[in-house]
Design a protein around this motif. Structure first.
Motif, mmCIF file in Angstrom:
data_model
loop_
_atom_site.group_PDB
_atom_site.id
_atom_site.type_symbol
_atom_site.label_atom_id
_atom_site.label_comp_id
_atom_site.label_asym_id
_atom_site.label_seq_id
_atom_site.Cartn_x
_atom_site.Cartn_y
_atom_site.Cartn_z
ATOM 1 N N LYS A 203 0.897 -1.223 -0.251
ATOM 2 C CA LYS A 203 0.087 0.145 -0.038
ATOM 3 C C LYS A 203 0.838 1.313 -0.048
ATOM 4 N N ILE A 204 2.275 0.985 0.147
ATOM 5 C CA ILE A 204 2.998 2.314 0.259
ATOM 6 C C ILE A 204 3.317 2.611 -0.907
ATOM 7 N N LEU A 205 3.420 3.868 -1.494
ATOM 8 C CA LEU A 205 3.749 4.649 -2.535
ATOM 9 C C LEU A 205 5.305 4.851 -2.647
ATOM 10 N N CYS A 206 5.426 5.644 -1.314
ATOM 11 C CA CYS A 206 6.817 6.240 -1.280
ATOM 12 C C CYS A 206 7.099 6.145 0.231
ATOM 13 N N ARG A 207 8.661 5.959 0.464
ATOM 14 C CA ARG A 207 8.933 5.857 1.792
ATOM 15 C C ARG A 207 10.194 6.868 1.726
ATOM 16 N N ASN A 208 10.324 7.629 2.895
ATOM 17 C CA ASN A 208 11.475 8.688 3.007
ATOM 18 C C ASN A 208 11.877 8.517 4.745
ATOM 19 N N GLY A 209 13.216 8.299 4.956
ATOM 20 C CA GLY A 209 13.735 8.160 6.318
ATOM 21 C C GLY A 209 15.100 9.159 6.477
ATOM 22 N N ILE A 210 14.827 9.878 7.506
ATOM 23 C CA ILE A 210 15.927 10.935 7.892
ATOM 24 C C ILE A 210 16.051 10.691 9.440
ATOM 25 N N PRO A 211 17.454 10.409 9.922
ATOM 26 C CA PRO A 211 17.633 10.502 11.285
ATOM 27 C C PRO A 211 17.565 12.137 11.722
ATOM 28 N N SER A 212 17.333 12.440 12.915
ATOM 29 C CA SER A 212 17.415 13.775 13.445
ATOM 30 C C SER A 212 18.962 13.859 13.711
ATOM 31 N N PRO A 213 19.485 15.116 13.533
ATOM 32 C CA PRO A 213 20.790 15.608 13.999
ATOM 33 C C PRO A 213 21.361 14.803 15.243
ATOM 34 N N SER A 214 20.553 14.657 16.327
ATOM 35 C CA SER A 214 20.922 13.859 17.383
ATOM 36 C C SER A 214 21.280 12.397 17.246
ATOM 37 N N ARG A 215 20.844 12.046 16.099
ATOM 38 C CA ARG A 215 20.747 10.254 15.733
ATOM 39 C C ARG A 215 19.829 9.559 16.919
ATOM 40 N N GLU A 216 19.563 10.259 18.072
ATOM 41 C CA GLU A 216 18.622 9.401 18.859
ATOM 42 C C GLU A 216 17.088 9.163 18.325
ATOM 43 N N ARG A 217 16.892 10.198 17.329
ATOM 44 C CA ARG A 217 15.434 10.230 16.979
ATOM 45 C C ARG A 217 15.655 9.912 15.204
ATOM 46 N N GLY A 218 14.508 9.310 14.964
ATOM 47 C CA GLY A 218 14.151 9.127 13.332
ATOM 48 C C GLY A 218 12.994 9.737 13.173
ATOM 49 N N ILE A 219 13.005 10.155 11.748
ATOM 50 C CA ILE A 219 11.687 10.638 11.195
ATOM 51 C C ILE A 219 11.407 9.728 9.922
ATOM 52 N N ILE A 220 10.464 9.249 9.599
ATOM 53 C CA ILE A 220 10.111 8.619 8.492
ATOM 54 C C ILE A 220 8.711 9.188 7.933
ATOM 55 N N THR A 221 8.673 9.259 6.770
ATOM 56 C CA THR A 221 7.183 9.651 6.021
ATOM 57 C C THR A 221 7.062 8.622 5.057
ATOM 58 N N LEU A 222 5.715 8.237 4.958
ATOM 59 C CA LEU A 222 5.110 7.346 3.944
ATOM 60 C C LEU A 222 4.198 7.994 3.442
ATOM 61 N N THR A 223 4.050 7.690 1.883
ATOM 62 C CA THR A 223 2.821 8.104 1.305
ATOM 63 C C THR A 223 2.176 6.769 0.662
ATOM 64 N N MET A 224 0.992 6.653 1.166
ATOM 65 C CA MET A 224 0.278 5.483 0.835
ATOM 66 C C MET A 224 -1.027 5.511 0.360
ATOM 67 N N GLU A 225 -1.508 4.570 -0.493
ATOM 68 C CA GLU A 225 -2.686 4.448 -1.230
ATOM 69 C C GLU A 225 -3.661 3.476 -0.280
ATOM 70 N N ALA A 226 -4.672 3.700 0.325
ATOM 71 C CA ALA A 226 -5.106 2.558 1.415
ATOM 72 C C ALA A 226 -6.778 3.106 1.679
ATOM 73 N N THR A 227 -7.599 2.083 2.107
ATOM 74 C CA THR A 227 -8.953 2.308 2.692
ATOM 75 C C THR A 227 -8.550 2.920 3.933
ATOM 76 N N GLY A 228 -9.798 3.632 4.505
ATOM 77 C CA GLY A 228 -9.374 4.154 5.778
ATOM 78 C C GLY A 228 -9.218 2.966 6.853
ATOM 79 N N GLU A 229 -9.836 1.894 6.859
ATOM 80 C CA GLU A 229 -9.562 0.822 7.743
ATOM 81 C C GLU A 229 -8.253 0.301 7.715
ATOM 82 N N GLU A 230 -7.566 0.375 6.329
ATOM 83 C CA GLU A 230 -6.169 -0.153 6.297
ATOM 84 C C GLU A 230 -5.307 0.916 6.792
#
Length: 90
Positions: free
Chosen positions: A32-59
């Motif tokens: 269901k995922i069309l695109c994924r992007n991940g970057i660590p925060s500058p502290s490297r203790e925290r990560g940020i991930i973005t997902l673009t997905m095509e899905a039903t509301g339930e999914e």
């Protein structure tokens, strides 16, 4: 059943220890995922991930529940409802 577009943002604390569990959830929804992007925060203790997905509301809601059940993972999203005539490029 109508599928919409969701842009999902994840903030993962203690990413080194949480990443495998987060990855398992994301992998289960990979079709269901069309695109994924991940970057660590500058502290490297925290990560940020973005997902673009095509899905039903339930999914989408199931993905969100599974991710929020992981301690230290915050989830927020934007929902775009697709009219019937709109199609994602494939």
């Amino acid at each position: 059943m109508q599928k919409d577009i969701y842009v999902v943002g994840l903030m993962v604390d203690e990413r080194g220890s949480k990443a495998p569990e987060v990855q398992q959830v994301i992998t289960r929804y990979g079709d269901k995922i069309l695109c994924r992007n991940g970057i660590p925060s500058p502290s490297r203790e925290r990560g940020i991930i973005t997902l673009t997905m095509e899905a039903t509301g339930e999914e989408y809601q199931q993905l969100e529940r599974e991710l929020k059940n992981i301690n230290g993972v915050m989830v927020d999203s934007i929902h775009f409802s697709q009219p019937e005539s709109f199609h994602i490029c494939q």
